[in-house]
Design a protein around this motif. Structure first.
Motif, PDB file in Angstrom:
ATOM      1  N   LEU A 116       0.042  26.085  10.571  1.00 31.63           N
ATOM      2  CA  LEU A 116       0.550  24.715  10.619  1.00 31.63           C
ATOM      3  C   LEU A 116       0.816  24.253  12.053  1.00 31.63           C
ATOM      4  CD1 LEU A 116       3.168  24.459   7.727  1.00 31.63           C
ATOM      5  CD2 LEU A 116       1.167  22.986   8.034  1.00 31.63           C
ATOM      6  N   ILE A 117       0.542  22.986  12.292  1.00 35.70           N
ATOM      7  CA  ILE A 117       0.810  22.345  13.581  1.00 35.70           C
ATOM      8  C   ILE A 117       1.373  20.951  13.320  1.00 35.70           C
ATOM      9  CG2 ILE A 117      -0.281  21.323  15.634  1.00 35.70           C
ATOM     10  CD1 ILE A 117      -2.269  23.648  15.586  1.00 35.70           C
ATOM     11  N   VAL A 118       2.313  20.519  14.127  1.00 35.54           N
ATOM     12  CA  VAL A 118       2.757  19.127  14.106  1.00 35.54           C
ATOM     13  C   VAL A 118       2.076  18.434  15.281  1.00 35.54           C
ATOM     14  CG1 VAL A 118       4.700  17.532  14.261  1.00 35.54           C
ATOM     15  CG2 VAL A 118       4.956  19.707  13.031  1.00 35.54           C
ATOM     16  N   ALA A 119       1.191  17.502  14.965  1.00 38.94           N
ATOM     17  CA  ALA A 119       0.440  16.794  15.996  1.00 38.94           C
ATOM     18  C   ALA A 119       1.084  15.443  16.268  1.00 38.94           C
ATOM     19  CB  ALA A 119      -1.008  16.604  15.557  1.00 38.94           C
ATOM     20  N   HIS A 120       1.404  15.194  17.536  1.00 42.28           N
ATOM     21  CA  HIS A 120       1.961  13.900  17.958  1.00 42.28           C
ATOM     22  C   HIS A 120       0.776  12.999  18.273  1.00 42.28           C
ATOM     23  CE1 HIS A 120       4.913  11.660  20.872  1.00 42.28           C
ATOM     24  NE2 HIS A 120       4.452  10.885  19.908  1.00 42.28           N
ATOM     25  N   PHE A 128       3.109   8.608  15.739  1.00 39.80           N
ATOM     26  CA  PHE A 128       3.441   9.245  14.471  1.00 39.80           C
ATOM     27  C   PHE A 128       3.215  10.753  14.585  1.00 39.80           C
ATOM     28  CE2 PHE A 128      -0.969   7.905  14.329  1.00 39.80           C
ATOM     29  CZ  PHE A 128      -1.659   8.970  13.752  1.00 39.80           C
ATOM     30  N   TYR A 129       3.761  11.483  13.617  1.00 46.27           N
ATOM     31  CA  TYR A 129       3.652  12.939  13.583  1.00 46.27           C
ATOM     32  C   TYR A 129       2.861  13.340  12.344  1.00 46.27           C
ATOM     33  CZ  TYR A 129       7.158  12.738  17.216  1.00 46.27           C
ATOM     34  OH  TYR A 129       7.827  12.453  18.379  1.00 46.27           O
ATOM     35  N   ASN A 130       1.792  14.083  12.577  1.00 48.31           N
ATOM     36  CA  ASN A 130       0.869  14.518  11.536  1.00 48.31           C
ATOM     37  C   ASN A 130       1.056  16.020  11.304  1.00 48.31           C
ATOM     38  OD1 ASN A 130      -1.306  15.094   9.879  1.00 48.31           O
ATOM     39  ND2 ASN A 130      -2.860  14.280  11.266  1.00 48.31           N
ATOM     40  N   GLY A 135      -8.747  21.644  13.502  1.00 51.19           N
ATOM     41  CA  GLY A 135     -10.034  21.423  12.853  1.00 51.19           C
ATOM     42  C   GLY A 135     -10.005  20.327  11.811  1.00 51.19           C
ATOM     43  N   PHE A 136      -8.819  19.769  11.524  1.00 51.13           N
ATOM     44  CA  PHE A 136      -8.691  18.749  10.490  1.00 51.13           C
ATOM     45  C   PHE A 136      -8.390  17.402  11.135  1.00 51.13           C
ATOM     46  CE2 PHE A 136      -6.221  16.693   6.938  1.00 51.13           C
ATOM     47  CZ  PHE A 136      -7.271  16.637   6.025  1.00 51.13           C
ATOM     48  N   ALA A 137      -9.186  16.371  10.793  1.00 51.99           N
ATOM     49  CA  ALA A 137      -9.035  15.056  11.421  1.00 51.99           C
ATOM     50  C   ALA A 137      -8.233  14.075  10.583  1.00 51.99           C
ATOM     51  CB  ALA A 137     -10.414  14.459  11.703  1.00 51.99           C
ATOM     52  N   GLY A 138      -8.052  14.361   9.300  1.00 45.59           N
ATOM     53  CA  GLY A 138      -7.334  13.445   8.425  1.00 45.59           C
ATOM     54  C   GLY A 138      -5.837  13.661   8.465  1.00 45.59           C
ATOM     55  N   LEU A 139      -5.149  13.087   7.474  1.00 47.97           N
ATOM     56  CA  LEU A 139      -3.699  13.223   7.379  1.00 47.97           C
ATOM     57  C   LEU A 139      -3.316  13.263   5.904  1.00 47.97           C
ATOM     58  CD1 LEU A 139      -1.006  11.364   9.441  1.00 47.97           C
ATOM     59  CD2 LEU A 139      -0.816  11.470   6.954  1.00 47.97           C
ATOM     60  N   ILE A 140      -2.521  14.267   5.527  1.00 48.15           N
ATOM     61  CA  ILE A 140      -2.033  14.326   4.150  1.00 48.15           C
ATOM     62  C   ILE A 140      -0.503  14.326   4.088  1.00 48.15           C
ATOM     63  CG2 ILE A 140      -4.098  15.416   3.221  1.00 48.15           C
ATOM     64  CD1 ILE A 140      -2.621  18.066   3.251  1.00 48.15           C
ATOM     65  N   THR A 141       0.155  14.595   5.211  1.00 44.42           N
ATOM     66  CA  THR A 141       1.616  14.517   5.292  1.00 44.42           C
ATOM     67  C   THR A 141       1.983  14.067   6.699  1.00 44.42           C
ATOM     68  OG1 THR A 141       1.773  16.435   3.806  1.00 44.42           O
ATOM     69  CG2 THR A 141       3.795  15.733   4.920  1.00 44.42           C
ATOM     70  N   GLY A 142       2.801  13.020   6.813  1.00 47.46           N
ATOM     71  CA  GLY A 142       3.162  12.562   8.150  1.00 47.46           C
ATOM     72  C   GLY A 142       4.396  11.690   8.148  1.00 47.46           C
TER      73      GLY A 142
END
Length: 320
Positions: A116-120, A128-130, A135-142
């Motif tokens: 897991l990573i939290v991407a700013h 926002f925080y993703n 390797g994943f470009a989408g967002l399912i929780t943010g």
């Protein structure tokens, strides 16, 4: 023993490609786990199909995903168009006076909790925080501080009467291949990039067709700003907070094969849990397939997150 710390990575300049380059080893480990779970031939087949579909539909994130896939083993395209998880999500008023979102992601896929990573990230509407993976470009929780929190749950499988589940899964893939709409995770990212508040986010989700049915949970910053949106592809239905959802429809007249396990029990437990942080994280909400648990309050700008694997907690508690 000291567990891994979930990193917070600023990718406002560089995007998902920067995240993948800086955490390449983690991305490669996830690809290996995916091939172990679904077999290398299946991953290779759907990787190629996903790449062609993205080009044919002019997907807005296809160039970014191509950058992710460059120089990586097969599987990045499939990772970005694959929706096989179970989830439990609840939206309710927070002790801070705003709204809170509680969320788990379940998938018997080794490594999702550890990596897991939290991407700013940022967009035209702000930062926002993703909660994501390399390797994943989408967002399912943010969570976007001062705007809203959002999570996607997988909707029931579209299963014709008498069909086995495997046939339903293949039929879903065929239907996605025929669609030109956005995948749910890409619509979610667009919402964070472009919507300035909760009301705009609700409107965009309800007005935008998607390639595959999904369940969107939204929590804003003020009391009453919360809902679950059942998105059937074009038609949508909104259920106001306080509400909780697992991997089954809330509307009794909608049909399909529920994903995940113990949907009714998970929904009841998370909806009725104590308000104290993470007190709701009990069985069967927390189970052997749980890979992530998060609690978010966009009004207060807080995020609590922990990764899990089949034998329990896999990371330290992350607090923003």
């Amino acid at each position: 023993m000291t567990m891994p710390v979930i990193p917070l990575v600023d990718i406002r300049e560089g995007g998902a490609a920067l995240l993948c380059r800086s955490h390449r080893a983690g991305a490669e480990r996830l690809l290996v786990a995916g091939k172990r779970k679904m077999s290398a031939p299946v991953v290779t087949l759907f990787d190629a199909r996903s790449s062609r579909w993205a080009a044919r539909t002019d997907n807005p994130y296809r160039v970014e995903i191509a950058e992710l896939a460059a120089g990586m083993p097969r599987g990045i395209w499939f990772m970005n168009f694959c929706y096989e998880w179970g989830c439990t999500t609840a939206v309710a008023e927070a002790e801070t006076g705003g709204m809170t979102m509680r969320r788990t992601l379940d998938w018997p896929f080794d490594g999702l909790g550890r990596e897991l990573i939290v991407a700013h990230q940022t967009g035209a509407a702000g930062d926002f925080y993703n909660i994501t993976w390399p390797g994943f470009a989408g967002l399912i929780t943010g969570m976007a501080p001062g705007r809203f929190s959002l999570a996607i749950n997988q909707a029931p499988l579209r299963l014709k009467r008498g069909w086995p589940v495997a046939a339903g899964w293949l039929w879903d893939r065929v239907q996605v291949g025929r669609s030109r709409a956005l995948p749910p995770a890409h619509l979610a990212r667009r919402v964070f990039e472009t919507c300035t508040d909760y009301t705009a986010a609700v409107r965009m989700i309800r007005d935008t067709p998607i390639a595959l049915p999904a369940l969107f949970s939204l929590a804003g910053t003020r009391p009453g700003e919360g809902c679950v949106i059942e998105h059937l592809g074009v038609e949508t239905r909104l259920h106001a907070a306080p509400e909780a959802v697992a991997n089954d429809w809330l509307s009794g007249d909608l049909t399909g094969h529920p994903r995940g396990k113990e949907n009714a029990t998970r929904r009841a437990r998370i909806r009725g849990a104590a308000a104290s942080p993470l007190a709701w994280l009990v069985a069967p909400i927390l189970n052997a397939d749980t890979r992530m648990a998060a609690e978010m309050d966009a009004g207060a700008g807080t995020l609590m997150l922990r990764g899990y694997e089949k034998d329990g907690a896999a990371t330290e508690l992350f607090v923003l």
